[in-house]
Scaffold this motif. Structure first.
Motif, short mmCIF file in Angstrom:
data_model
loop_
_atom_site.label_atom_id
_atom_site.label_comp_id
_atom_site.label_asym_id
_atom_site.label_seq_id
_atom_site.Cartn_x
_atom_site.Cartn_y
_atom_site.Cartn_z
N GLN A 27 9.06 6.64 0.03
CA GLN A 27 7.62 6.46 -0.15
C GLN A 27 7.30 5.59 -1.36
OE1 GLN A 27 9.47 9.14 -0.64
NE2 GLN A 27 8.36 10.80 -1.66
N ASP B 242 5.90 1.91 -1.40
CA ASP B 242 4.47 1.62 -1.28
C ASP B 242 3.74 1.70 -2.62
OD1 ASP B 242 4.58 1.26 1.49
OD2 ASP B 242 4.38 3.41 1.86
N ALA C 130 2.38 0.09 -5.01
CA ALA C 130 1.89 -1.21 -5.44
C ALA C 130 1.42 -1.14 -6.89
CB ALA C 130 0.74 -1.65 -4.53
#
Length: 269
Positions: free
Chosen positions: A32, A35, A37
């Motif tokens: 995970q 992701d 960012a």
């Protein structure tokens, strides 16, 4: 599906001191974390002590590990900052909205950071530099000894990033600027219509930095600020991070100034 309410155990891979009370931890990455960012955050747990929100100060997608930079100021942050290599902590996330990097290609980016506010900005600058862009950074610290990521600052300068550093106070060996960040902003904005700003730091600094950017002609929609509040659940249920009509764990922490400007001047909101 990843359970966003239960911490996953992760091992500390390394620990590095950035300043007197600031430490950077490299932590095992999970699927995970790809992701995560730039500008988003995770909830970190010091087992037996508690949980706090901490922004990502690295880019897991590029580095293959999670980087968090922590100022040791409370019980949980001190416990986390004190974890040695091989120790375990809990991780939930990533959460929130990050910097709008997909929208700024071909535009002039100015990052304005104060103190630990450089941590959430760091991975954004790294991504911009990696794709061949040359942002501008205006960075303020309390003193030269409190400046973070000094190796990055030198590397960015070498790669063509314009870095303007200032400190609140310094000794005679400091050759840089002494003073606050906002007065340095106007001369770094060359084409206001094409400029996008990322702003992160103490809230009073962000207010004055945003005003300086507006006075320089940058549109409120192009100024993005990272707001910090007391995140608890991080999934938009508990309301601890409510900021006017927003829940910052879900609707932030990065938000355009145009949406939150009126609230920045409300005391204790």
């Amino acid at each position: 599906m990843v359970d966003a309410t239960t911490p996953r155990p992760a091992r500390v891979l390394s620990r590095r001191r950035e300043a007197e009370d600031v430490w950077t931890l490299a932590v095992e990455a999970g699927p995970q974390d790809l992701d995560a960012a730039p500008g988003r955050f995770a909830m970190l747990t010091a087992f037996g002590v508690g949980e706090i929100p901490v922004s990502y100060s690295g880019d897991p997608a590029a580095e293959g590990r999670v980087i968090h930079t922590i100022r040791a100021v409370g019980a949980v942050s001190r416990a986390l900052a004190g974890l040695e290599e091989g120790a375990m902590l809990g991780v939930r996330g990533p959460f929130g909205k990050g910097w709008p990097l997909a929208e700024v290609e071909g535009r002039e980016v100015i990052a304005v950071a104060g103190g630990l506010g450089l941590a959430p900005v760091r991975p954004a600058i790294r991504r911009l530099v990696a794709r061949g862009e040359r942002p501008t950074l205006v960075y303020g610290a309390r003193s030269p000894a409190q400046a973070l990521f000094r190796e990055d600052l030198a590397d960015w300068r070498a790669r063509g990033v314009e870095v303007e550093a200032t400190v609140d106070h310094a000794g005679p060996d400091w050759r840089g600027h002494v003073g606050v960040v906002p007065p340095l902003i106007a001369r770094r904005v060359r084409d206001p219509a094409r400029t996008v700003a990322f702003v992160c730091g103490p809230e009073v600094m962000m207010r004055f930095a945003a005003s300086a950017l507006l006075e320089a002609g940058v549109a409120a929609e192009a100024i993005h600020i990272s707001m910090e509040r007391n995140m608890k659940c991080a999934v938009g249920l508990c309301g601890h991070c409510q900021f006017g009509g927003d829940l910052l764990c879900r609707d932030g922490p990065v938000a355009p100034l145009a949406r939150v400007a009126d609230r920045l001047h409300v005391a204790e909101l």
